[in-house]
Design an enzyme around this catalytic site. Structure first.
Site, PDB file in Angstrom:
ATOM      1  N   ARG A   1     -14.088  10.688  -1.745  1.00  0.00           N
ATOM      2  CA  ARG A   1     -14.043  11.469  -0.504  1.00  0.00           C
ATOM      3  C   ARG A   1     -14.691  12.843  -0.726  1.00  0.00           C
ATOM      4  NH1 ARG A   1      -8.281  10.644   1.006  1.00  0.00           N
ATOM      5  NH2 ARG A   1      -8.979   8.474   1.103  1.00  0.00           N
ATOM      6  N   LEU A   6      -2.782   7.030 -10.249  1.00  0.00           N
ATOM      7  CA  LEU A   6      -1.427   6.787 -10.735  1.00  0.00           C
ATOM      8  C   LEU A   6      -0.560   8.036 -10.657  1.00  0.00           C
ATOM      9  CD1 LEU A   6       0.673   5.006 -12.108  1.00  0.00           C
ATOM     10  CD2 LEU A   6      -0.368   5.588 -14.321  1.00  0.00           C
ATOM     11  N   ASP A  42      -0.243   5.155   0.803  1.00  0.00           N
ATOM     12  CA  ASP A  42      -0.512   6.200   1.799  1.00  0.00           C
ATOM     13  C   ASP A  42      -0.588   5.619   3.204  1.00  0.00           C
ATOM     14  OD1 ASP A  42      -0.758   8.342  -0.107  1.00  0.00           O
ATOM     15  OD2 ASP A  42      -2.651   7.440  -0.711  1.00  0.00           O
ATOM     16  N   GLY A  73      -9.647   9.750  -3.263  1.00  0.00           N
ATOM     17  CA  GLY A  73      -9.912  11.175  -3.117  1.00  0.00           C
ATOM     18  C   GLY A  73     -11.179  11.651  -3.784  1.00  0.00           C
ATOM     19  N   ASP A 125       0.864  -1.169   0.000  1.00  0.00           N
ATOM     20  CA  ASP A 125       0.000   0.000   0.000  1.00  0.00           C
ATOM     21  C   ASP A 125       0.911   1.232   0.000  1.00  0.00           C
ATOM     22  OD1 ASP A 125      -2.445   1.571   0.462  1.00  0.00           O
ATOM     23  OD2 ASP A 125      -1.612   1.871   2.461  1.00  0.00           O
TER      24      ASP A 125
END
Length: 251
Positions: free
Chosen positions: A57, A122, A12, A54, A10
């Protein structure tokens, strides 16, 4: 002892501390630039981190605020946020997690496949790698990002795709994660998972027991602390330790 063939990283919170001083600040700068009266403070952003990706979100927060984000505005927000995120990386706001760079190099030298599996896009991944270590691929054979799948974590699709691309059996691979969605995604794909928990994930304590091992980091100048799992020789996660985890039975 089983031979480790692939490690799925992963990004973040696992590869690097990107969230609070990187992504969060970049979102706020993008909101300000485009005249949107939003400010995601650390507590609010920690809550929003339970939503992978994001774009989702921002869409869900807009719905909560009864605000309509047109596709054009959403795209401009994404582009502005990416630009500010890259500026923050170049300014040194984002750093590797402890022990990550050492482990990346050790696994590369041992010939273990390494793949990125992330809910980020990406462009964010490439920017991070280029700035942090001057490479766009480095030790990685490839990546699975939000641009490659229909369903992000906690759905197993990202890890299922990584397994197909790598050609590796789940029993010969391990996922490295920091969040509840990532852990659920990896386990649903049949993978063992080493967890370095994110302090921003309120759901994670309920899922910790599903991880094969739980450590505070991968071990660097200071030894890692093991919350669950086998002892870690020298206080560092190594190829030998990861292969030890492969020999532990799946729940």
């Amino acid at each position: 002892m089983s031979r480790l063939q692939a490690v799925f990283w992963d990004v973040d919170g696992t590869l690097a501390d990107t969230e609070m001083s990187g992504h969060r600040v970049a979102y706020n700068r993008a909101f300000s630039e485009l005249g949107i009266d939003w400010n995601w403070d650390p507590d609010l952003y920690a809550e929003l981190l339970t939503i992978p990706g994001g774009t989702k979100r921002m869409q869900r927060f807009a719905k909560r605020c009864s605000v309509s984000l047109s596709p054009d505005l959403l795209q401009r927000l994404r582009e502005a946020k990416q630009r500010h995120y890259l500026d923050l990386i170049r300014a040194g706001a984002v750093r590797w997690r402890p022990g990550v760079l050492r482990l990346l190099k050790d696994l590369q030298q041992a010939g273990v496949q390494q793949w990125i599996v992330t809910s980020s896009g990406l462009a964010s991944v490439q920017a991070l790698l280029e700035v942090l270590h001057g490479f766009s691929a480095g030790p990685f054979c490839g990546w699975v990002t939000a641009d490659d799948v229909r369903c992000s974590k906690p759905d197993p699709e990202p890890y299922q795709l990584a397994l197909r691309l790598s050609g590796v059996d789940p029993d010969c691979a391990i996922a490295l994660e920091d969040s509840a969605p990532g852990l659920r995604s990896a386990r649903a794909a049949g993978l063992r998972c080493l967890l370095t928990p994110s302090p921003w994930d309120p759901e994670l304590p309920m899922d910790n027991h599903h991880a094969t091992a739980v450590l505070d980091h991968f071990g660097a100048e200071t030894s890692c602390q093991i919350h669950s799992g086998p002892p870690c020789e020298g206080g560092r996660v190594t190829l030998k330790y990861l292969e030890m985890l492969l020999d532990l039975g799946q729940e």
